[in-house]
Design an enzyme around this catalytic site. Structure first.
Site, PDB file in Angstrom:
ATOM      1  CG  ASP A  59       1.749  -0.417  -0.001  1.00  0.00           C
ATOM      2  OD1 ASP A  59       2.749   0.135  -0.504  1.00  0.00           O
ATOM      3  OD2 ASP A  59       1.327  -1.530  -0.385  1.00  0.00           O
ATOM      4  CE1 TYR A  69      -0.790  -5.016  -4.846  1.00  0.00           C
ATOM      5  CE2 TYR A  69      -1.097  -3.063  -3.506  1.00  0.00           C
ATOM      6  CZ  TYR A  69      -0.428  -4.241  -3.769  1.00  0.00           C
ATOM      7  OH  TYR A  69       0.605  -4.628  -2.953  1.00  0.00           O
ATOM      8  CE  LYS A  72       3.711  -2.655  -2.961  1.00  0.00           C
ATOM      9  NZ  LYS A  72       2.446  -1.998  -2.618  1.00  0.00           N
TER      10      LYS A  72
END
Length: 332
Positions: free
Chosen positions: A51, A56, A82
């Site tokens: 993931d 990030y 995401k």
């Protein structure tokens, strides 16, 4: 490593999976070499679900995960990223501080609209350098990130357009599943009462210390066959370190109440002859709605230490002993 299914889809994920925030430089710098070494360690240990997210490291994690997976057989792993934030280039001295060290030179805008979701996916493809994403999570929608008033606007944006984009992507085969990636329970309930979800990445709200998901979310997930991907099993560290000086809970230094509760939990673990961290790491896997538990680190040694916790015998009957010390106790 055993696998579990995501919702009613054909996707199966390993019970333990790799979370990519730390290799994007969360709280401390992470070199490319350290990131690749840790990812390789995860692969060799049998983890096959990875993931990541644009947030990030402002794209850094996606680039590293994509570089690592690029030459792996595509049917040998599951990948999620995401949507909900779009990034634009800015001068180096205008890069915002969101606790990432040495992120890529971008600033972010929130966008949960139909077009925003579609643009986010296209940007993720470019950063990953891959041509298939299995799962998309709507990232950090809710009061925890946006406050009450902004959440109302973003929620309407998601309901009116964003979910339609995700459903169109799934229907066309671009992705296989979608859901939410959040740190709070209420937004999950709000969305699920209006639209079905394949899965939810829930951080820190179904743990040995914080069982906020138990009362309403777990039963709803079971009823709707929505799978949970559990992150934050150590609640920002305190369930791994114990109630030591400087221990963190929910991203902040733990207060006296939390320290006392974890101290009591640590005594239970000591009496049982196992580390508290082992009980914390294994706890979510006893729930059938949980598909996988994420472990996120930028150090191979830490990854190895976490995975060794799975080999520790923690009797399932032990978990009832911790209930009096949990922060949320909606169930009798």
């Amino acid at each position: 490593m055993d696998k579990r299914r995501i919702g009613q889809t054909a996707l199966e994920v390993t019970e333990i999976s790799f979370g990519g925030a730390a290799i994007g430089g969360l709280y401390r710098a992470c070199s490319r070499e350290a990131a690749m070494e840790t990812l390789q360690g995860a692969w060799e240990a049998g983890l096959r679900y990875f993931d990541t997210a644009p947030f990030y490291g402002f794209g850094l994690s996606e680039r590293r995960v994509g570089d690592f997976l690029r030459y792996k057989p595509r049917d040998s792993y599951v990948l999620s990223t995401k949507v909900g934030r779009l990034f634009r280039p800015v001068p180096d001295d205008h890069v915002p501080d969101h606790s990432y060290v040495d992120p890529l030179p971008f600033a972010l805008d929130y966008d949960y609209s139909y077009d925003g979701i579609m643009r986010s996916v296209d940007f993720s493809y470019a950063r990953l350098g891959l041509n298939k994403i299995d799962i998309l999570f709507v990232h950090d929608i809710g009061v925890y990130t946006h406050g009450v008033e902004r959440t109302k606007l973003h929620f309407r944006e998601l309901m009116d357009g964003g979910l339609k984009a995700l459903e169109a992507l799934k229907r066309s085969g671009v992705i296989s599943a979608y859901g939410l990636g959040v740190n709070e329970v209420q937004i999950c309930l709000d969305v699920m009462r209006r639209a079905p979800l394949d899965c939810i990445l829930l951080a820190s709200r179904y743990s040995l210390l914080d069982r906020s998901a138990e009362a309403e979310l777990l039963p709803l997930c079971q009823a709707q066959q929505t799978s949970l991907v559990i992150g934050g099993v150590f609640n920002s560290g305190i369930l791994a370190t114990g109630p030591v000086q400087g221990a963190h809970f929910d991203y902040l230094p733990a207060n006296h109440d939390v320290l006392d509760r974890v101290g009591a939990m640590e005594r239970i673990a000591t009496e049982g002859g196992y580390p508290l961290a082992a009980a914390a790491f294994q706890f979510p896997l006893h729930e059938p709605a949980v598909a996988t538990v994420l472990t996120g680190t930028a150090k191979l040694a830490n990854l190895t230490r976490n995975l060794e916790l799975l080999d520790v015998d923690v009797p399932e009957t032990e978990y009832a002993r911790y209930r009096p010390y949990t922060l949320v106790q909606e169930l009798a």
